[in-house]
Design a protein around this motif. Structure first.
Motif, PDB file in Angstrom:
ATOM      1  N   SER A 187       0.826  -1.210   0.000  1.00 53.94           N
ATOM      2  CA  SER A 187       0.000   0.000   0.000  1.00 53.94           C
ATOM      3  C   SER A 187       0.860   1.260   0.000  1.00 53.94           C
ATOM      4  CB  SER A 187      -0.956   0.010   1.195  1.00 53.94           C
ATOM      5  OG  SER A 187      -0.237   0.010   2.406  1.00 53.94           O
ATOM      6  N   CYS A 188       2.051   1.198   0.532  1.00 54.06           N
ATOM      7  CA  CYS A 188       2.966   2.346   0.520  1.00 54.06           C
ATOM      8  C   CYS A 188       4.097   2.167  -0.496  1.00 54.06           C
ATOM      9  CB  CYS A 188       3.580   2.570   1.904  1.00 54.06           C
ATOM     10  SG  CYS A 188       2.383   3.093   3.152  1.00 54.06           S
ATOM     11  N   HIS A 189       4.693   0.975  -0.522  1.00 53.05           N
ATOM     12  CA  HIS A 189       5.883   0.743  -1.346  1.00 53.05           C
ATOM     13  C   HIS A 189       5.572   0.225  -2.746  1.00 53.05           C
ATOM     14  CE1 HIS A 189       8.808   1.655   1.779  1.00 53.05           C
ATOM     15  NE2 HIS A 189       7.979   1.057   2.628  1.00 53.05           N
ATOM     16  N   GLY A 190       4.293   0.015  -3.045  1.00 55.39           N
ATOM     17  CA  GLY A 190       3.880  -0.379  -4.382  1.00 55.39           C
ATOM     18  C   GLY A 190       3.795  -1.875  -4.580  1.00 55.39           C
ATOM     19  N   ALA A 191       2.810  -2.296  -5.348  1.00 54.69           N
ATOM     20  CA  ALA A 191       2.597  -3.715  -5.620  1.00 54.69           C
ATOM     21  C   ALA A 191       3.785  -4.336  -6.337  1.00 54.69           C
ATOM     22  CB  ALA A 191       1.327  -3.903  -6.447  1.00 54.69           C
ATOM     23  N   ASN A 192       4.511  -3.531  -7.100  1.00 56.33           N
ATOM     24  CA  ASN A 192       5.680  -4.025  -7.833  1.00 56.33           C
ATOM     25  C   ASN A 192       6.986  -3.500  -7.250  1.00 56.33           C
ATOM     26  OD1 ASN A 192       4.161  -5.517  -9.815  1.00 56.33           O
ATOM     27  ND2 ASN A 192       3.530  -3.539 -10.617  1.00 56.33           N
ATOM     28  N   LEU A 193       6.961  -3.140  -5.953  1.00 60.10           N
ATOM     29  CA  LEU A 193       8.120  -2.632  -5.226  1.00 60.10           C
ATOM     30  C   LEU A 193       8.614  -1.290  -5.773  1.00 60.10           C
ATOM     31  CD1 LEU A 193       8.656  -6.065  -5.573  1.00 60.10           C
ATOM     32  CD2 LEU A 193      10.101  -5.409  -3.685  1.00 60.10           C
ATOM     33  N   GLU A 194       7.760  -0.552  -6.491  1.00 65.88           N
ATOM     34  CA  GLU A 194       8.164   0.663  -7.192  1.00 65.88           C
ATOM     35  C   GLU A 194       8.215   1.915  -6.328  1.00 65.88           C
ATOM     36  OE1 GLU A 194       3.650   0.587  -7.717  1.00 65.88           O
ATOM     37  OE2 GLU A 194       5.254  -0.886  -7.547  1.00 65.88           O
ATOM     38  N   GLY A 195       7.667   1.871  -5.108  1.00 61.58           N
ATOM     39  CA  GLY A 195       7.674   3.034  -4.231  1.00 61.58           C
ATOM     40  C   GLY A 195       6.685   4.093  -4.673  1.00 61.58           C
ATOM     41  N   GLN A 251      10.299 -13.876  12.038  1.00 58.20           N
ATOM     42  CA  GLN A 251      10.425 -14.728  10.852  1.00 58.20           C
ATOM     43  C   GLN A 251       9.636 -14.150   9.681  1.00 58.20           C
ATOM     44  OE1 GLN A 251      12.471 -17.574  10.397  1.00 58.20           O
ATOM     45  NE2 GLN A 251      11.954 -17.094   8.282  1.00 58.20           N
ATOM     46  N   GLU A 252       8.447 -13.623   9.946  1.00 52.57           N
ATOM     47  CA  GLU A 252       7.662 -13.021   8.870  1.00 52.57           C
ATOM     48  C   GLU A 252       8.372 -11.804   8.278  1.00 52.57           C
ATOM     49  OE1 GLU A 252       3.100 -14.266  10.064  1.00 52.57           O
ATOM     50  OE2 GLU A 252       4.022 -12.547  11.095  1.00 52.57           O
ATOM     51  N   ILE A 253       9.004 -11.005   9.124  1.00 50.33           N
ATOM     52  CA  ILE A 253       9.776  -9.858   8.631  1.00 50.33           C
ATOM     53  C   ILE A 253      10.921 -10.349   7.757  1.00 50.33           C
ATOM     54  CG2 ILE A 253      11.305  -7.960   9.311  1.00 50.33           C
ATOM     55  CD1 ILE A 253       9.441  -7.624  11.804  1.00 50.33           C
ATOM     56  N   TRP A 254      11.637 -11.378   8.213  1.00 56.69           N
ATOM     57  CA  TRP A 254      12.732 -11.935   7.395  1.00 56.69           C
ATOM     58  C   TRP A 254      12.200 -12.490   6.081  1.00 56.69           C
ATOM     59  CZ3 TRP A 254      17.054  -9.975   8.265  1.00 56.69           C
ATOM     60  CH2 TRP A 254      17.583  -9.800   9.542  1.00 56.69           C
ATOM     61  N   ASN A 255      11.018 -13.112   6.110  1.00 50.25           N
ATOM     62  CA  ASN A 255      10.431 -13.638   4.875  1.00 50.25           C
ATOM     63  C   ASN A 255      10.145 -12.515   3.885  1.00 50.25           C
ATOM     64  OD1 ASN A 255      10.567 -16.202   5.985  1.00 50.25           O
ATOM     65  ND2 ASN A 255       8.405 -16.291   6.511  1.00 50.25           N
ATOM     66  N   ILE A 256       9.626 -11.385   4.380  1.00 48.12           N
ATOM     67  CA  ILE A 256       9.370 -10.232   3.512  1.00 48.12           C
ATOM     68  C   ILE A 256      10.681  -9.715   2.939  1.00 48.12           C
ATOM     69  CG2 ILE A 256       8.637  -7.813   3.468  1.00 48.12           C
ATOM     70  CD1 ILE A 256       6.492  -8.635   5.590  1.00 48.12           C
ATOM     71  N   LEU A 257      11.692  -9.565   3.788  1.00 44.61           N
ATOM     72  CA  LEU A 257      12.985  -9.078   3.312  1.00 44.61           C
ATOM     73  C   LEU A 257      13.602 -10.060   2.320  1.00 44.61           C
ATOM     74  CD1 LEU A 257      14.384  -7.589   6.633  1.00 44.61           C
ATOM     75  CD2 LEU A 257      13.431  -6.344   4.671  1.00 44.61           C
ATOM     76  N   GLY A 258      13.440 -11.357   2.572  1.00 44.95           N
ATOM     77  CA  GLY A 258      13.932 -12.369   1.637  1.00 44.95           C
ATOM     78  C   GLY A 258      13.238 -12.266   0.291  1.00 44.95           C
ATOM     79  N   TYR A 259      11.926 -12.022   0.327  1.00 41.93           N
ATOM     80  CA  TYR A 259      11.186 -11.837  -0.926  1.00 41.93           C
ATOM     81  C   TYR A 259      11.713 -10.613  -1.683  1.00 41.93           C
ATOM     82  CZ  TYR A 259       7.742  -9.757  -3.957  1.00 41.93           C
ATOM     83  OH  TYR A 259       7.152  -9.130  -5.020  1.00 41.93           O
ATOM     84  N   ILE A 260      11.821  -9.492  -0.990  1.00 36.58           N
ATOM     85  CA  ILE A 260      12.302  -8.261  -1.639  1.00 36.58           C
ATOM     86  C   ILE A 260      13.674  -8.510  -2.256  1.00 36.58           C
ATOM     87  CG2 ILE A 260      13.128  -5.910  -1.198  1.00 36.58           C
ATOM     88  CD1 ILE A 260      10.859  -5.729   0.953  1.00 36.58           C
ATOM     89  N   GLN A 261      14.574  -9.099  -1.493  1.00 35.74           N
ATOM     90  CA  GLN A 261      15.932  -9.341  -1.984  1.00 35.74           C
ATOM     91  C   GLN A 261      15.944 -10.305  -3.163  1.00 35.74           C
ATOM     92  OE1 GLN A 261      18.243 -10.490   1.439  1.00 35.74           O
ATOM     93  NE2 GLN A 261      18.060  -8.478   2.381  1.00 35.74           N
ATOM     94  N   SER A 262      15.010 -11.238  -3.191  1.00 32.23           N
ATOM     95  CA  SER A 262      14.977 -12.220  -4.284  1.00 32.23           C
ATOM     96  C   SER A 262      14.630 -11.581  -5.626  1.00 32.23           C
ATOM     97  CB  SER A 262      13.984 -13.344  -3.970  1.00 32.23           C
ATOM     98  OG  SER A 262      12.643 -12.924  -4.167  1.00 32.23           O
ATOM     99  N   THR A 263      14.086 -10.375  -5.605  1.00 31.78           N
ATOM    100  CA  THR A 263      13.708  -9.702  -6.847  1.00 31.78           C
ATOM    101  C   THR A 263      14.842  -8.849  -7.421  1.00 31.78           C
ATOM    102  OG1 THR A 263      12.833  -7.677  -5.819  1.00 31.78           O
ATOM    103  CG2 THR A 263      11.318  -9.565  -6.034  1.00 31.78           C
ATOM    104  N   TRP A 264      15.898  -8.628  -6.653  1.00 32.21           N
ATOM    105  CA  TRP A 264      16.987  -7.767  -7.101  1.00 32.21           C
ATOM    106  C   TRP A 264      17.873  -8.478  -8.113  1.00 32.21           C
ATOM    107  CZ3 TRP A 264      18.739  -6.538  -1.458  1.00 32.21           C
ATOM    108  CH2 TRP A 264      17.810  -5.674  -0.861  1.00 32.21           C
ATOM    109  N   PRO A 265      18.486  -7.717  -9.005  1.00 34.06           N
ATOM    110  CA  PRO A 265      19.476  -8.321  -9.907  1.00 34.06           C
ATOM    111  C   PRO A 265      20.675  -8.846  -9.103  1.00 34.06           C
ATOM    112  CG  PRO A 265      19.061  -6.008 -10.479  1.00 34.06           C
ATOM    113  CD  PRO A 265      18.301  -6.300  -9.226  1.00 34.06           C
TER     114      PRO A 265
END
Length: 165
Positions: free
Chosen positions: A58-66, A131-145
Motif C-alpha cells: 500500500s505504501c511501497h507499491g505492488a511491484n516494489l516501485e515506491g 520470521q515473517e519480517i525476514w520472509n518479507i525481506l527475503g522476498y524483496i531481496q529475491s527480486t533484485w538483480p
C-alpha cells in the motif's frame, strides 16, 4: 538466472530460486551480540511475497516501485515510501538495518543509529513475527538483480564483522 525473478513465475519456482540465492549468499555467522538480528539461513519467499502484498504494497507499491517523488520530502517533512526494487536504496543497507527499520519503525531504527528523524515508516514488530519480517525481506531481496544482491550481501557481511555498528 533472471527467469526465476519474474514476478509471474510460479511460487515454487520463486522459492527454489531464492533458496539457491540464500545458499549462494551464505548465512553469515551471527555476532556474539544477540541484539544484532541476522537473517535466518532459510526464508519462505512465497509467504514473504504474500505478506509484502498485505503489509507493504500500500505504501511501497505492488511491484516494489515506491511512491512518486520518493526522494523529495512532502509538506510534513517526511519522504514518500522508497522503492524496494533495484531503483531504490534498500539494497544499499545491511540486513540488520532493514530488519530494524521494519520491526521498530523508521524513527526508532534511526534513533539506534543516532539520527533523530521521523521517516514515517511504521513499526511492524507488533503485527509481524521476526520470521515473517525476514520472509518479507527475503522476498524483496529475491527480486533484485545479481549485482544488487551481491553488494547488499557484502554490506551485510561487513556490518556483521563490525558487530552491527
Amino acid at each position: 538466472m533472471k527467469g526465476w525473478m519474474v514476478m509471474a513465475a510460479p511460487a515454487a519456482l520463486v522459492f527454489v530460486g531464492a533458496a539457491g540465492w540464500m545458499a549462494f549468499r551464505g548465512a553469515p555467522d551471527a555476532p556474539d551480540d544477540p541484539a544484532v538480528p541476522v537473517m535466518p539461513a532459510t526464508v519462505d519467499v512465497a509467504q514473504g511475497e504474500t505478506l509484502y502484498a498485505d503489509s507493504c504494497a500500500s505504501c511501497h507499491g505492488a511491484n516494489l516501485e515506491g511512491q512518486p517523488e520518493w526522494r523529495s520530502p512532502g509538506p510534513d517533512g517526511r519522504l514518500p515510501a522508497p522503492p524496494h526494487d533495484e531503483t531504490g536504496h534498500t539494497w544499499h543497507h545491511p540486513d540488520r538495518v532493514l530488519f530494524q527499520y521494519t520491526k521498530l519503525g523508521g524513527r526508532a531504527a534511526l534513533a539506534l543509529q543516532g539520527v533523530d528523524f521521523d521517516s514515517g515508516m511504521p513499526a511492524f514488530g507488533e503485527t509481524l513475527t521476526d520470521q515473517e519480517i525476514w520472509n518479507i525481506l527475503g522476498y524483496i531481496q529475491s527480486t533484485w538483480p545479481e549485482r544488487a544482491r551481491r553488494v547488499q550481501a557484502e554490506r551485510t557481511a561487513a556490518d556483521l564483522a563490525n558487530g552491527g555498528n
